[in-house]
Design a protein around this motif. Structure first.
Motif, PDB file in Angstrom:
ATOM      1  N   ARG A 152       0.799  -1.209   0.000  1.00  0.00           N
ATOM      2  CA  ARG A 152       0.000   0.000   0.000  1.00  0.00           C
ATOM      3  C   ARG A 152       0.833   1.261   0.000  1.00  0.00           C
ATOM      4  O   ARG A 152       0.287   2.352  -0.083  1.00  0.00           O
ATOM      5  N   SER A 153       2.145   1.145   0.131  1.00  0.00           N
ATOM      6  CA  SER A 153       2.979   2.321  -0.035  1.00  0.00           C
ATOM      7  C   SER A 153       3.194   2.600  -1.517  1.00  0.00           C
ATOM      8  O   SER A 153       3.159   3.738  -1.959  1.00  0.00           O
ATOM      9  N   THR A 154       3.450   1.548  -2.291  1.00  0.00           N
ATOM     10  CA  THR A 154       3.494   1.692  -3.740  1.00  0.00           C
ATOM     11  C   THR A 154       2.063   1.803  -4.247  1.00  0.00           C
ATOM     12  O   THR A 154       1.219   0.986  -3.901  1.00  0.00           O
ATOM     13  N   THR A 155       1.796   2.820  -5.060  1.00  0.00           N
ATOM     14  CA  THR A 155       0.406   3.078  -5.437  1.00  0.00           C
ATOM     15  C   THR A 155       0.032   2.517  -6.804  1.00  0.00           C
ATOM     16  O   THR A 155      -1.137   2.560  -7.176  1.00  0.00           O
ATOM     17  N   GLU A 156       1.003   1.994  -7.564  1.00  0.00           N
ATOM     18  CA  GLU A 156       0.666   1.389  -8.844  1.00  0.00           C
ATOM     19  C   GLU A 156      -0.320   0.240  -8.658  1.00  0.00           C
ATOM     20  O   GLU A 156      -0.183  -0.564  -7.744  1.00  0.00           O
ATOM     21  N   ASN A 157      -1.289   0.172  -9.538  1.00  0.00           N
ATOM     22  CA  ASN A 157      -2.258  -0.927  -9.591  1.00  0.00           C
ATOM     23  C   ASN A 157      -3.161  -1.015  -8.370  1.00  0.00           C
ATOM     24  O   ASN A 157      -3.899  -1.986  -8.222  1.00  0.00           O
ATOM     25  N   THR A 158      -3.129  -0.045  -7.480  1.00  0.00           N
ATOM     26  CA  THR A 158      -4.052  -0.057  -6.344  1.00  0.00           C
ATOM     27  C   THR A 158      -5.380   0.597  -6.690  1.00  0.00           C
ATOM     28  O   THR A 158      -6.351   0.430  -5.947  1.00  0.00           O
ATOM     29  N   HIS A 159      -5.419   1.353  -7.777  1.00  0.00           N
ATOM     30  CA  HIS A 159      -6.629   2.073  -8.204  1.00  0.00           C
ATOM     31  C   HIS A 159      -7.098   3.063  -7.137  1.00  0.00           C
ATOM     32  O   HIS A 159      -8.268   3.450  -7.115  1.00  0.00           O
ATOM     33  N   SER A 160      -6.191   3.480  -6.271  1.00  0.00           N
ATOM     34  CA  SER A 160      -6.556   4.300  -5.124  1.00  0.00           C
ATOM     35  C   SER A 160      -6.045   5.729  -5.274  1.00  0.00           C
ATOM     36  O   SER A 160      -5.046   5.979  -5.944  1.00  0.00           O
ATOM     37  N   TYR A 161      -6.730   6.652  -4.589  1.00  0.00           N
ATOM     38  CA  TYR A 161      -6.309   8.052  -4.530  1.00  0.00           C
ATOM     39  C   TYR A 161      -5.597   8.367  -3.214  1.00  0.00           C
ATOM     40  O   TYR A 161      -5.425   9.534  -2.870  1.00  0.00           O
ATOM     41  N   THR A 162      -5.188   7.340  -2.475  1.00  0.00           N
ATOM     42  CA  THR A 162      -4.421   7.567  -1.252  1.00  0.00           C
ATOM     43  C   THR A 162      -3.450   6.412  -1.073  1.00  0.00           C
ATOM     44  O   THR A 162      -3.402   5.484  -1.885  1.00  0.00           O
ATOM     45  N   THR A 163      -2.665   6.468  -0.002  1.00  0.00           N
ATOM     46  CA  THR A 163      -1.685   5.418   0.274  1.00  0.00           C
ATOM     47  C   THR A 163      -1.654   5.134   1.767  1.00  0.00           C
ATOM     48  O   THR A 163      -2.190   5.919   2.573  1.00  0.00           O
ATOM     49  N   GLY A 164      -1.034   4.012   2.129  1.00  0.00           N
ATOM     50  CA  GLY A 164      -1.019   3.614   3.528  1.00  0.00           C
ATOM     51  C   GLY A 164      -0.050   4.411   4.372  1.00  0.00           C
ATOM     52  O   GLY A 164      -0.412   4.995   5.386  1.00  0.00           O
ATOM     53  N   ASP A 188      -6.318  24.406   6.142  1.00  0.00           N
ATOM     54  CA  ASP A 188      -6.278  23.359   5.118  1.00  0.00           C
ATOM     55  C   ASP A 188      -7.318  22.301   5.483  1.00  0.00           C
ATOM     56  O   ASP A 188      -7.309  21.788   6.612  1.00  0.00           O
ATOM     57  N   ILE A 189      -8.189  21.967   4.538  1.00  0.00           N
ATOM     58  CA  ILE A 189      -9.153  20.886   4.717  1.00  0.00           C
ATOM     59  C   ILE A 189      -9.029  19.945   3.525  1.00  0.00           C
ATOM     60  O   ILE A 189      -8.974  20.401   2.381  1.00  0.00           O
ATOM     61  N   GLU A 190      -8.978  18.637   3.796  1.00  0.00           N
ATOM     62  CA  GLU A 190      -8.705  17.710   2.696  1.00  0.00           C
ATOM     63  C   GLU A 190      -9.329  16.349   2.956  1.00  0.00           C
ATOM     64  O   GLU A 190      -9.469  15.913   4.105  1.00  0.00           O
ATOM     65  N   ILE A 191      -9.714  15.680   1.873  1.00  0.00           N
ATOM     66  CA  ILE A 191     -10.152  14.298   1.904  1.00  0.00           C
ATOM     67  C   ILE A 191      -9.578  13.603   0.681  1.00  0.00           C
ATOM     68  O   ILE A 191      -9.549  14.178  -0.408  1.00  0.00           O
ATOM     69  N   GLN A 192      -9.070  12.378   0.861  1.00  0.00           N
ATOM     70  CA  GLN A 192      -8.458  11.671  -0.258  1.00  0.00           C
ATOM     71  C   GLN A 192      -8.582  10.167  -0.062  1.00  0.00           C
ATOM     72  O   GLN A 192      -8.390   9.654   1.035  1.00  0.00           O
ATOM     73  N   GLY A 193      -8.982   9.490  -1.127  1.00  0.00           N
ATOM     74  CA  GLY A 193      -9.075   8.044  -1.069  1.00  0.00           C
ATOM     75  C   GLY A 193     -10.416   7.521  -1.511  1.00  0.00           C
ATOM     76  O   GLY A 193     -11.084   8.083  -2.380  1.00  0.00           O
ATOM     77  N   GLU A 194     -10.860   6.449  -0.843  1.00  0.00           N
ATOM     78  CA  GLU A 194     -11.988   5.646  -1.287  1.00  0.00           C
ATOM     79  C   GLU A 194     -13.214   5.918  -0.422  1.00  0.00           C
ATOM     80  O   GLU A 194     -13.254   5.578   0.760  1.00  0.00           O
ATOM     81  N   ILE A 195     -14.244   6.534  -1.017  1.00  0.00           N
ATOM     82  CA  ILE A 195     -15.509   6.719  -0.308  1.00  0.00           C
ATOM     83  C   ILE A 195     -16.298   5.419  -0.327  1.00  0.00           C
ATOM     84  O   ILE A 195     -16.856   4.995   0.677  1.00  0.00           O
ATOM     85  N   THR A 196     -16.370   4.791  -1.487  1.00  0.00           N
ATOM     86  CA  THR A 196     -16.825   3.407  -1.622  1.00  0.00           C
ATOM     87  C   THR A 196     -15.794   2.712  -2.494  1.00  0.00           C
ATOM     88  O   THR A 196     -14.982   3.375  -3.155  1.00  0.00           O
ATOM     89  N   PRO A 197     -15.805   1.373  -2.552  1.00  0.00           N
ATOM     90  CA  PRO A 197     -14.804   0.697  -3.370  1.00  0.00           C
ATOM     91  C   PRO A 197     -14.819   1.096  -4.840  1.00  0.00           C
ATOM     92  O   PRO A 197     -13.845   0.870  -5.541  1.00  0.00           O
ATOM     93  N   SER A 198     -15.895   1.698  -5.307  1.00  0.00           N
ATOM     94  CA  SER A 198     -15.959   2.110  -6.703  1.00  0.00           C
ATOM     95  C   SER A 198     -15.862   3.619  -6.878  1.00  0.00           C
ATOM     96  O   SER A 198     -15.967   4.124  -7.997  1.00  0.00           O
ATOM     97  N   TRP A 199     -15.662   4.345  -5.775  1.00  0.00           N
ATOM     98  CA  TRP A 199     -15.681   5.811  -5.841  1.00  0.00           C
ATOM     99  C   TRP A 199     -14.446   6.374  -5.132  1.00  0.00           C
ATOM    100  O   TRP A 199     -14.301   6.253  -3.929  1.00  0.00           O
ATOM    101  N   GLN A 200     -13.544   6.970  -5.931  1.00  0.00           N
ATOM    102  CA  GLN A 200     -12.334   7.598  -5.414  1.00  0.00           C
ATOM    103  C   GLN A 200     -12.475   9.118  -5.459  1.00  0.00           C
ATOM    104  O   GLN A 200     -13.103   9.669  -6.368  1.00  0.00           O
ATOM    105  N   ILE A 201     -11.851   9.795  -4.463  1.00  0.00           N
ATOM    106  CA  ILE A 201     -11.926  11.251  -4.431  1.00  0.00           C
ATOM    107  C   ILE A 201     -10.646  11.836  -3.857  1.00  0.00           C
ATOM    108  O   ILE A 201     -10.006  11.249  -2.981  1.00  0.00           O
ATOM    109  N   GLY A 202     -10.255  12.985  -4.374  1.00  0.00           N
ATOM    110  CA  GLY A 202      -9.185  13.780  -3.809  1.00  0.00           C
ATOM    111  C   GLY A 202      -9.624  15.227  -3.830  1.00  0.00           C
ATOM    112  O   GLY A 202      -9.803  15.817  -4.900  1.00  0.00           O
ATOM    113  N   ALA A 203      -9.876  15.814  -2.661  1.00  0.00           N
ATOM    114  CA  ALA A 203     -10.433  17.167  -2.602  1.00  0.00           C
ATOM    115  C   ALA A 203      -9.768  17.948  -1.493  1.00  0.00           C
ATOM    116  O   ALA A 203      -9.389  17.387  -0.453  1.00  0.00           O
ATOM    117  N   GLY A 204      -9.630  19.249  -1.701  1.00  0.00           N
ATOM    118  CA  GLY A 204      -9.032  20.084  -0.678  1.00  0.00           C
ATOM    119  C   GLY A 204      -9.432  21.535  -0.812  1.00  0.00           C
ATOM    120  O   GLY A 204      -9.604  22.050  -1.922  1.00  0.00           O
TER     121      GLY A 204
END
Length: 828
Positions: A151-163, A676-692
């Motif tokens: 989860r540190s490497t983000t390739e192929n995770t389909h995610s907008y965040t990391t561990g 600063d206000i921010e949200i990043q990652g998975e809201i549902t498994p099919s919905w990714q978001i990165g907002a600030g």
């Protein structure tokens, strides 16, 4: 003063309070949503890995022991554990939750299997394919060999965040455990937004500002009101100056970008209290994979990329990766062209079971034939409203930069708790600049001011770091300490032939000039060296309270080899302190104090170099981590004081060098305050978001010019910026489609207009504007992705940089009109 401070901060405190309430309430309403999957029949090992990556979870298993098993595939919507168990239905195994992810256990022994931390698991010998082994506790389980989803490497995770990330403190911490504002721009987000350069990343990242006020080919970055002057490569800082070399790192060779806002002296040493941008390189993989990418876009914008990685021997102990890309593009400005090329190679070797060595190199070349001058102003300081296609550059203009870099990264693991890392990089940057800008000659006419120079910038970075854990007062704690060296040598090659060319030119119908006869005259060289030692520890004061303490000592040396002006700074101390309190498993609150320093060359009345400028960052906030780290959120309130800024003495009567040179004192102060206000990652498994959302107000508190006190430090810096990027995978019959987009909004800005450097009292305003981009992705097959990006869908006309002088220095630039890029990606 105190009451004023309380009043000023009250709305921001309330903003954080309500953001935290909304954050918690919003998370409480999100169910453990299911994800739509379409996994083909075949090898069970590959299917399990694919499923784990789609859910962005760690999975520990032994691939060889699963080689005997196949799966009939999986289609439909499933929760994490239900989907795993469906895939395992015809095997003797089932899924078992562990602290940091999942592993497989024999179905008959699942109830007896103890939950264990994956970080403490050790490989178990495998004697036969598919065989279930018995551990020391007599519990049957599958042999534990590898972590399939990192989860540190983000390739192929389909995610907008990391561990985890370590840019802030060098310690490997999650965002919730890091007491500063942090962001990660993952590989998935880079691909979704079609980012090709570090400038694209800055444009998208919350809290960061991209400016082209120095011209379209000279992009600068800033955060919290101050310029960003360091770019880090795998943790090694390098100097970034947009107006000199200003290399725009090609994103094809990077896995992700980690960003920490505020003062970051603990990891960078010198710099501004703005942000650390850390680009993390792609690393070789054991599995063989080849990714081909091609794109075509508006204004003849064509790009191709290849990314190939494989094991280079049978055991996989030696692995290699190559990345190559080439882009040839026009722009919306007449006759403007750019070319970008990259060749990246990396080899990773397991020297022993405890030591891993990475060595690599890359070559990057960038060309732009319009990089300096921008759109001029009218004689009264207003916009001329020229067509967006206007290009004031001549066709012979040239900004070409070539970069060659070699790097190495050695990691040695003494035990499960202790490791050593030695990181080194050497970079050679060569650049040639030949350009012009329009200069006013009278109330209606212009002429060209021409210039040429060459730059050779060599940078070296070396870092040794040891980290581990220790036991004290009945608790485990973490510690790290290291030493670093960096130096920069800049040689400037000067040319004669610059000057004023042409006369009475009409910006609506520009006549062009021939390239002047530039003749080399002389070169000058300066060298910057910096050595530092640092140490930090994370104290586990209680189950819910952690304290991070750190310090760094630096020795900084500047040498002008071609003249006077050399100076040095010794024993400069920077500090780091952060306290984190876990409210519950999902939320923590924190407070932190971080510092940084910036040497300066001005002298006082005794001829002594002024003390360095210091940047002090005070920050409090709340962080949330949900769905086992798949979603991160934060809200922070900050204050940054940049003190000891050189302030010219009002009375120069005692200055021994006046009037040749003035005397100064270290008394200036700029204060930046905001949220600063921010949200990043998975809201549902099919919905990714990165907002600030960021609010920043930087003002002069002390300055030589008393009229500046209380005024904005940089009026061209927007106070408020909101950025959001999102993607959603459709379900059922439309599961092959993903839709997404980005929205960018900033409030109004302005510049004070001058005339040949003399203030006019006029202001030029850029009104608030909103930009909307959309993305449509179709997975045509297991290996083929098709994607369409349409940028500035509403075709908003805006300026990405404002001109500030009616006579010279024209640097205004329009932002891109509506444009589209179609991308094809094939993986095998």
């Amino acid at each position: 003063m105190r009451s004023s401070l309380v009043i000023r901060f009250k709305p921001l405190v309330l903003s954080i309070h309500f953001a935290a309430i909304a954050m918690g309430a919003g998370m409480a309403t999100i169910a453990h949503a299911q994800v739509s999957v379409n996994i083909a029949a075949g090898d069970l090992n590959q299917a399990l890995n694919q499923y784990a990556l789609q859910h962005n979870v760690n999975l520990i298993l032994d691939g060889q022991s699963l080689a005997a098993y196949q799966t009939t595939g999986l289609q439909g919507s499933y929760s994490i554990e239900d989907g795993f168990n469906q895939l395992l239905a015809q095997t003797p195994f089932q899924i078992q939750k562990v602290i940091n992810g999942y592993t497989l256990v024999a179905k008959t022994a699942a109830a007896k299997t103890q939950v264990r931390d994956m970080g403490q698991l050790k490989p178990i010998d495998v004697s036969a394919q598919g065989q279930v082994k018995t551990n020391s506790n007599g519990v049957n389980q599958l042999p534990v060999i590898t972590v399939s989803a990192n989860r540190s490497t983000t390739e192929n995770t389909h995610s907008y965040t990391t561990g985890n990330m370590n840019t802030a403190t060098r310690l490997n911490l999650s965002m919730k455990e890091t007491p500063q504002s942090t962001t990660v721009i993952t590989r998935q987000r880079i691909d979704d937004q079609n980012m090709t350069s570090i400038g694209d990343v800055v444009r998208s990242a919350p809290g960061l500002i991209l400016s082209s006020a120095e011209g379209p080919g000279r992009q600068s970055f800033s955060a919290r009101g101050f310029n960003i002057d360091n770019i880090m490569y795998d943790g090694l800082p390098t100097r970034y100056q947009s107006w000199v070399v200003g290399v725009q790192s090609n994103m094809a060779m990077f896995d992700r970008v980690e960003i920490v806002r505020g003062a970051t002296g603990l990891v960078t040493g010198s710099g501004n209290p703005s942000a650390a941008i850390n680009v993390i390189r792609k690393r070789p993989t054991r599995e063989t994979k080849i990714n081909l990418t091609g794109s075509a876009g508006s204004w003849d914008n064509y790009r191709g990329e290849i990314d190939a990685s494989t094991a280079l021997n049978e055991s996989g102990s030696v692995r290699g990766r190559i990345v190559g890309s080439y882009q040839d593009q026009g722009t919306f400005r007449d006759d403007e062209k750019a070319k970008h090329s990259l060749a990246y190679t990396a080899i990773e070797t397991d020297l022993t079971s405890d030591a891993t060595l990475l060595v690599g190199t890359y070559y990057q070349k960038d060309f732009n034939n319009s990089f300096w001058g921008g759109l001029p102003l009218s004689a009264i300081g207003t916009q001329l409203n020229l067509p967006r296609s206007t290009n004031p550059a001549n066709d012979w203009e040239d900004k070409t930069t070539e970069v060659i870099s070699v790097f190495t990264d050695l990691e040695y693991r003494f035990s499960d708790e202790w490791k050593l890392r030695l990181n080194a990089m050497k970079t050679w940057n060569d650049a040639i600049f030949s350009g012009t800008y329009l200069r006013r000659t009278d109330s209606t006419g212009f002429a060209y001011s021409a210039y040429q120079a060459g730059y050779d910038e060599d940078q070296t970075g070396l870092d040794l770091f040891v980290s581990g854990s220790y036991h004290l007062f009945g608790r485990d704690h973490e510690v790290g300490f290291g030493a670093s060296h960096r130096d920069t040598k800049m040689t400037t090659h000067n040319y004669s032939g610059g000057g004023i060319y042409g006369s009475n030119l009409d910006p609506f119908n520009l006549g062009r000039i021939n390239k002047p006869n530039f003749i080399y005259t002389q070169s000058s060289t300066n060298v910057i060296k910096q050595d530092g030692i640092n140490a930090m520890t994370r104290l586990n004061l209680a189950d819910s309270i952690k304290l991070i303490l750190g310090g760094r000592l630096d020795w900084y040396y500047y040498k002008n080899r071609s003249g006077s002006g050399s100076y040095k700074v010794s024993d400069e101390l920077t500090s780091y302190a952060g306290l984190i309190y876990d409210i519950n498993p999902n939320h923590s609150v924190y407070g932190s104090f971080t510092t940084i320093f910036q040497p300066q060359s001005n002298k006082d009345i005794n001829g002594k170099i002024l003390d360095p400028i210091t940047g002090n960052n005070y920050e409090v906030g709340i962080k949330g981590e949900y769905f086992d780290g798949a979603l991160n959120a934060s809200a922070a309130l900050f204050r940054v004081d940049q003190e000891n800024r050189a302030k010219i003495l009002t009375d120069q009567s005692t200055c021994p060098t006046y009037p040749a040179t003035s005397c100064y004192e270290a008394a200036g102060l700029v204060r930046s305050e905001g949220i600063d206000i921010e949200i990043q990652g998975e809201i549902t498994p099919s919905w990714q978001i990165g907002a600030g959302y960021s609010y920043v107000k930087a003002t002069y508190k002390k300055d030589a010019d008393s009229t500046k006190v209380g005024q904005l430090f940089d009026t061209d810096y927007p106070k408020q910026v909101f950025k959001v990027t999102t993607s959603h995978q459709l379900s059922d019959q439309l599961h092959k489609w993903r839709i997404g987009g980005s929205l960018y909004w900033q409030d109004d800005t302005y510049v004070d207009v001058s005339n040949n450097g003399v203030a006019t009292g006029l202001k030029l305003q850029q009104k608030a504007y909103t930009l909307l981009d959309v993305m449509l992705n179709y997975k045509a097959s297991k290996n083929l992705d098709l994607q369409l990006n349409v940028n500035n869908v509403l075709d908003k006309t805006y300026y990405r940089g404002l001109s500030y002088d009616t006579g010279w220095g024209s640097s205004g630039a329009y932002g891109d009109p509506r444009n589209a890029v179609f991308t094809v990606r094939y993986n095998f």
